[in-house]
Design a protein around this motif. Sequence first.
Motif, PDB file in Angstrom:
ATOM      1  N   ASP A  36      18.424  43.603  48.557  1.00  0.00           N
ATOM      2  CA  ASP A  36      19.467  44.620  48.650  1.00  0.00           C
ATOM      3  C   ASP A  36      20.789  44.087  48.099  1.00  0.00           C
ATOM      4  N   ALA A  37      21.034  44.313  46.803  1.00  0.00           N
ATOM      5  CA  ALA A  37      22.262  43.827  46.172  1.00  0.00           C
ATOM      6  C   ALA A  37      23.489  44.543  46.721  1.00  0.00           C
ATOM      7  N   ALA A  38      23.356  45.846  47.051  1.00  0.00           N
ATOM      8  CA  ALA A  38      24.485  46.606  47.570  1.00  0.00           C
ATOM      9  C   ALA A  38      24.986  46.016  48.883  1.00  0.00           C
ATOM     10  N   ALA A  39      24.066  45.657  49.765  1.00  0.00           N
ATOM     11  CA  ALA A  39      24.458  45.061  51.034  1.00  0.00           C
ATOM     12  C   ALA A  39      25.074  43.682  50.824  1.00  0.00           C
ATOM     13  N   HIS A  40      24.505  42.930  49.894  1.00  0.00           N
ATOM     14  CA  HIS A  40      25.023  41.595  49.610  1.00  0.00           C
ATOM     15  C   HIS A  40      26.436  41.668  49.051  1.00  0.00           C
ATOM     16  N   MET A  41      26.673  42.548  48.096  1.00  0.00           N
ATOM     17  CA  MET A  41      27.992  42.672  47.479  1.00  0.00           C
ATOM     18  C   MET A  41      29.020  43.257  48.439  1.00  0.00           C
ATOM     19  N   ALA A  42      28.582  43.952  49.472  1.00  0.00           N
ATOM     20  CA  ALA A  42      29.510  44.558  50.432  1.00  0.00           C
ATOM     21  C   ALA A  42      30.134  43.532  51.365  1.00  0.00           C
ATOM     22  N   ARG A  43      29.524  42.369  51.505  1.00  0.00           N
ATOM     23  CA  ARG A  43      30.045  41.355  52.412  1.00  0.00           C
ATOM     24  C   ARG A  43      31.413  40.857  51.940  1.00  0.00           C
ATOM     25  N   ALA A  44      32.298  40.677  52.884  1.00  0.00           N
ATOM     26  CA  ALA A  44      33.668  40.276  52.548  1.00  0.00           C
ATOM     27  C   ALA A  44      33.714  38.929  51.839  1.00  0.00           C
ATOM     28  N   ALA A  45      32.849  38.008  52.250  1.00  0.00           N
ATOM     29  CA  ALA A  45      32.862  36.671  51.659  1.00  0.00           C
ATOM     30  C   ALA A  45      32.174  36.616  50.303  1.00  0.00           C
ATOM     31  N   THR A  46      31.485  37.696  49.923  1.00  0.00           N
ATOM     32  CA  THR A  46      30.773  37.718  48.645  1.00  0.00           C
ATOM     33  C   THR A  46      31.564  38.488  47.590  1.00  0.00           C
ATOM     34  N   ALA A  47      31.706  39.806  47.794  1.00  0.00           N
ATOM     35  CA  ALA A  47      32.426  40.613  46.802  1.00  0.00           C
ATOM     36  C   ALA A  47      33.262  41.712  47.437  1.00  0.00           C
ATOM     37  N   ASN A  48      33.191  41.843  48.759  1.00  0.00           N
ATOM     38  CA  ASN A  48      34.011  42.817  49.485  1.00  0.00           C
ATOM     39  C   ASN A  48      33.848  44.232  48.941  1.00  0.00           C
ATOM     40  N   GLY A  49      32.617  44.577  48.582  1.00  0.00           N
ATOM     41  CA  GLY A  49      32.338  45.932  48.126  1.00  0.00           C
ATOM     42  C   GLY A  49      32.500  46.169  46.640  1.00  0.00           C
ATOM     43  N   ALA A  50      32.829  45.146  45.874  1.00  0.00           N
ATOM     44  CA  ALA A  50      32.974  45.309  44.420  1.00  0.00           C
ATOM     45  C   ALA A  50      31.643  45.695  43.791  1.00  0.00           C
ATOM     46  N   GLY A  51      31.710  46.506  42.726  1.00  0.00           N
ATOM     47  CA  GLY A  51      30.507  46.938  42.028  1.00  0.00           C
ATOM     48  C   GLY A  51      30.362  46.340  40.643  1.00  0.00           C
ATOM     49  N   ALA A  52      31.304  45.474  40.255  1.00  0.00           N
ATOM     50  CA  ALA A  52      31.244  44.849  38.933  1.00  0.00           C
ATOM     51  C   ALA A  52      31.980  43.514  38.985  1.00  0.00           C
ATOM     52  N   MET A  53      31.612  42.633  38.092  1.00  0.00           N
ATOM     53  CA  MET A  53      32.255  41.323  38.051  1.00  0.00           C
ATOM     54  C   MET A  53      32.191  40.758  36.643  1.00  0.00           C
ATOM     55  N   ALA A  54      33.022  39.767  36.392  1.00  0.00           N
ATOM     56  CA  ALA A  54      33.002  39.087  35.095  1.00  0.00           C
ATOM     57  C   ALA A  54      33.389  37.636  35.278  1.00  0.00           C
ATOM     58  N   SER A  55      32.793  36.785  34.465  1.00  0.00           N
ATOM     59  CA  SER A  55      33.164  35.374  34.380  1.00  0.00           C
ATOM     60  C   SER A  55      33.683  35.109  32.980  1.00  0.00           C
ATOM     61  N   GLY A  98      32.398  49.369  36.760  1.00  0.00           N
ATOM     62  CA  GLY A  98      32.474  48.908  35.383  1.00  0.00           C
ATOM     63  C   GLY A  98      33.691  49.407  34.642  1.00  0.00           C
ATOM     64  N   PHE A  99      34.134  50.626  34.945  1.00  0.00           N
ATOM     65  CA  PHE A  99      35.312  51.173  34.269  1.00  0.00           C
ATOM     66  C   PHE A  99      36.553  50.358  34.604  1.00  0.00           C
ATOM     67  N   GLU A 100      36.751  50.060  35.885  1.00  0.00           N
ATOM     68  CA  GLU A 100      37.914  49.282  36.285  1.00  0.00           C
ATOM     69  C   GLU A 100      37.850  47.869  35.721  1.00  0.00           C
ATOM     70  N   LEU A 101      36.651  47.326  35.637  1.00  0.00           N
ATOM     71  CA  LEU A 101      36.500  45.995  35.064  1.00  0.00           C
ATOM     72  C   LEU A 101      36.939  45.982  33.613  1.00  0.00           C
ATOM     73  N   ARG A 102      36.480  46.941  32.825  1.00  0.00           N
ATOM     74  CA  ARG A 102      36.855  47.014  31.409  1.00  0.00           C
ATOM     75  C   ARG A 102      38.351  47.266  31.247  1.00  0.00           C
ATOM     76  N   ARG A 103      38.908  48.092  32.111  1.00  0.00           N
ATOM     77  CA  ARG A 103      40.331  48.433  32.008  1.00  0.00           C
ATOM     78  C   ARG A 103      41.220  47.192  32.090  1.00  0.00           C
ATOM     79  N   THR A 104      40.797  46.224  32.896  1.00  0.00           N
ATOM     80  CA  THR A 104      41.554  44.978  33.014  1.00  0.00           C
ATOM     81  C   THR A 104      41.125  43.945  31.984  1.00  0.00           C
ATOM     82  N   LEU A 105      39.834  43.911  31.668  1.00  0.00           N
ATOM     83  CA  LEU A 105      39.330  42.895  30.748  1.00  0.00           C
ATOM     84  C   LEU A 105      39.830  43.082  29.326  1.00  0.00           C
ATOM     85  N   ILE A 106      39.888  44.315  28.861  1.00  0.00           N
ATOM     86  CA  ILE A 106      40.228  44.546  27.452  1.00  0.00           C
ATOM     87  C   ILE A 106      41.594  43.958  27.087  1.00  0.00           C
ATOM     88  N   PRO A 107      42.663  44.173  27.871  1.00  0.00           N
ATOM     89  CA  PRO A 107      43.936  43.531  27.509  1.00  0.00           C
ATOM     90  C   PRO A 107      43.865  42.006  27.511  1.00  0.00           C
TER      91      PRO A 107
END
Length: 243
Positions: free
Chosen positions: A157-176, A218-227
């Motif tokens: 369950d990736a949704a439950a894992h990403m919802a944890r505060a210590a993991t991603a706090n509910g984020a649905g996208a990420m980038a390195s 993903g939209f919010e991720l791109r909005r910050t990544l592109i600049p």
Amino acid sequence: MHLRQAGSTKLVFPQSYGPALEGIIVNTAGGITGGDAFTLDVTAKTDTRLTLTTQAAERAYRAQIGEVSRVTTHLTVETGARLNWLPQELILFDRCALRRRLSIDVAIGAQLLMVEPIAFGRAAMSENLHHIQFRDRIRVMRDSKPLYLDGMDITGDAAAHMARAATANGAGAMASLVFIAPDAASQLGTLRKMLPSTAGASLIAEDVLVMRHLAADGFELRRTLIPILDHLTNNSLPISWRL
């Protein structure tokens, strides 16, 4: 100098007006599913400039039980060369099964800009990932020594894992992001000013800057990544990122 391609992986070269060669990776299969195997091996030769991106976001679709897809990428950046590895986001779908590995060998005196964005489902489609298998590895070496090592394993369950505060706090996208260049240290302050509170940037060596970015979708991720990518590529981000 040399190009060999087979299967559904194609590399096309749009007209470029700058000093760098730009290549766009196209998956004519339209996505990745269980049992697929993709391999990419690229070398930026001495004193060259190469930018690689993708035609669009890649998609890891549902796999049959017992099937796992694999994506293996090996990049080499020789002395005096600059490689921009700028794939668009990988979108994971429910019940996907994917093992992905990115290995980059950077010579002393070479420069690298690497970004790897991931979207955990499509927020606009109200998609949630409850059953996935995803293993991701990133390794950057310089002079045969580890410079940056990263890994992620999510099973179930990736949704439950990403919802944890210590993991991603509910984020649905990420980038390195990894930036290796003589001016990396001088870019740190500028990047930090461009980042939202869900992202951070640090120096792990005098010329190595790393960034981790979490976003709601993903939209919010791109909005910050592109600049940010615009800034680090001197406003030469491939046009496919803007479509």
